[in-house]
Design a protein around this motif. Structure first.
Motif, PDB file in Angstrom:
ATOM      1  N   GLY A   8      -0.180  -3.957 -20.817  1.00 32.91           N
ATOM      2  CA  GLY A   8      -1.285  -3.042 -20.568  1.00 32.91           C
ATOM      3  C   GLY A   8      -1.292  -2.522 -19.143  1.00 32.91           C
ATOM      4  N   LEU A   9      -1.009  -3.399 -18.191  1.00 32.31           N
ATOM      5  CA  LEU A   9      -0.948  -2.982 -16.791  1.00 32.31           C
ATOM      6  C   LEU A   9       0.160  -1.955 -16.575  1.00 32.31           C
ATOM      7  N   VAL A  10       1.333  -2.240 -17.133  1.00 35.47           N
ATOM      8  CA  VAL A  10       2.464  -1.327 -16.942  1.00 35.47           C
ATOM      9  C   VAL A  10       2.193   0.014 -17.618  1.00 35.47           C
TER      10      VAL A  10
ATOM     11  N   ALA B 193      -2.986  -4.339  -6.629  1.00 31.53           N
ATOM     12  CA  ALA B 193      -2.313  -3.790  -7.812  1.00 31.53           C
ATOM     13  C   ALA B 193      -1.357  -2.668  -7.404  1.00 31.53           C
ATOM     14  N   ILE B 194      -0.117  -2.783  -7.852  1.00 30.95           N
ATOM     15  CA  ILE B 194       0.969  -1.931  -7.376  1.00 30.95           C
ATOM     16  C   ILE B 194       1.252  -0.788  -8.345  1.00 30.95           C
ATOM     17  N   ASP B 195       1.356   0.406  -7.806  1.00 30.14           N
ATOM     18  CA  ASP B 195       1.808   1.559  -8.584  1.00 30.14           C
ATOM     19  C   ASP B 195       3.309   1.391  -8.812  1.00 30.14           C
TER      20      ASP B 195
ATOM     21  N   THR C 165       0.805  -1.223   0.000  1.00 31.94           N
ATOM     22  CA  THR C 165       0.000   0.000   0.000  1.00 31.94           C
ATOM     23  C   THR C 165       0.837   1.272   0.000  1.00 31.94           C
ATOM     24  N   GLU C 166       2.153   1.149  -0.105  1.00 29.11           N
ATOM     25  CA  GLU C 166       2.973   2.358  -0.187  1.00 29.11           C
ATOM     26  C   GLU C 166       2.590   3.134  -1.441  1.00 29.11           C
ATOM     27  N   GLY C 167       2.448   4.436  -1.280  1.00 27.38           N
ATOM     28  CA  GLY C 167       2.017   5.268  -2.396  1.00 27.38           C
ATOM     29  C   GLY C 167       0.528   5.540  -2.375  1.00 27.38           C
ATOM     30  N   ARG C 168      -0.219   4.816  -1.511  1.00 23.67           N
ATOM     31  CA  ARG C 168      -1.647   5.075  -1.357  1.00 23.67           C
ATOM     32  C   ARG C 168      -1.865   5.947  -0.131  1.00 23.67           C
TER      33      ARG C 168
ATOM     34  N   ALA D 266       1.624  -2.835 -11.731  1.00 26.06           N
ATOM     35  CA  ALA D 266       1.944  -4.255 -11.803  1.00 26.06           C
ATOM     36  C   ALA D 266       0.860  -4.978 -11.019  1.00 26.06           C
ATOM     37  N   HIS D 267       0.595  -6.216 -11.378  1.00 20.25           N
ATOM     38  CA  HIS D 267      -0.418  -6.975 -10.636  1.00 20.25           C
ATOM     39  C   HIS D 267      -0.028  -7.075  -9.167  1.00 20.25           C
TER      40      HIS D 267
END
Length: 288
Positions: free
Chosen positions: A212-214, A243-245, A115-118, A219-220
């Protein structure tokens, strides 16, 4: 001079039958055991899936019938729900209902690296989660549901193969029930039968999905053959609350590399050689 209080026929003519309004309605029976009324009309519009919606989505007044458990997980359970329109009983669809548990009922607790970045906008909620209060646990469960909901909406709208998200209500997400060619629930990739041709088709699809994700900045974060459904020749990526930023999270690239490693090892174990470093390098090029 006298005044009459009796209305005359001329001043109150008989109403024309064509101008009379009538209400034709049918009282609905209370839902039975394992049933409930759809909340589609009572939730906010932002809690509806993105447009244009698939034709199979049932909107408006409807009855939901629980058909049973599809899957139990470490942090959420998935049930099958049949939604039937009350205006057109022939219009019905089976969906997957993913229900997140609160912290007391989970067997898996994600660490903070996911959750870093959230950020949590409400400071009271942030304090409650830090203290582990009942309110904080409920907020945390809602956050994971909300995170997956936003991920599903974003990725589906960008053409990434994920289940269509129908609606979210609290900690429950209703989404597309992914089926195989026989109409049964699609198996996980880890359980699917493989052929050399299928492996090539599947890898090409999965690489495109990861690209597409990137490109979307993500990233998943937990990609493996257990988080991918094989619906015949079509692959569908599932389980996206984490899902990771890849830029905002300091460990974003580490998560992306781990996804590449999991994918490469599984395909290589099935006889379709994939180099994890080559795959990772290809994906990183789309991140900037």
């Amino acid at each position: 001079m006298s005044f009459s209080t009796t209305p005359s026929a001329a001043s109150h003519p008989e109403p024309d039958s064509a101008s009379v309004f009538t209400f034709d309605f049918q009282a609905l029976e209370d839902p039975g055991e394992g049933q409930r009324w759809s909340t589609w009309d009572t939730i906010e519009r932002l809690c509806h899936g993105p447009e244009p919606r698939p034709d199979w989505v049932v909107t408006g007044s409807a009855l939901d019938t629980e058909l049973g458990v599809l899957k139990t997980g470490k942090e959420a359970d998935v049930f099958l729900i049949e939604r039937t329109s009350t205006n057109d009983p022939e219009r019905t669809v089976v969906m997957a209902a993913k229900r997140y548990r609160n912290e007391d009922h989970r067997t898996f607790h994600r660490n903070n690296t996911y959750t870093e970045g959230r950020r949590t906008r409400n400071s009271r909620d942030t304090r409650a989660m830090a203290k582990g209060s009942e309110h904080g646990k409920a907020v945390a469960a809602g956050q994971w549901a909300g995170a997956e909901w936003e991920a599903l909406k974003t990725f589906w709208s960008q053409g990434i193969p994920v289940p269509y998200p129908v609606q979210i209500d609290g900690t429950e997400i209703l989404m597309e029930f992914v089926t195989g060619p026989d109409g049964a629930g699609a198996p996980r990739l880890a359980q699917a039968r493989t052929t050399p041709a299928l492996l090539q088709t599947w890898f090409d699809q999965l690489r495109d999905a990861m690209v597409g994700l990137v490109r979307a900045g993500f990233a998943h974060g937990d990609l493996s053959p257990y988080n991918i459904l094989a619906a015949g020749e079509r692959l569908v990526v599932i389980d996206l609350p984490q899902a990771i930023d890849v830029i905002g999270n300091p460990q974003g690239m580490d998560f992306l590399h781990r996804d590449c490693r999991n994918v490469a090892r599984w395909f290589s174990s099935k006889g379709h050689e994939v180099d994890e470093e080559t795959l990772f390098a290809d994906l990183v090029a789309y991140a900037y």
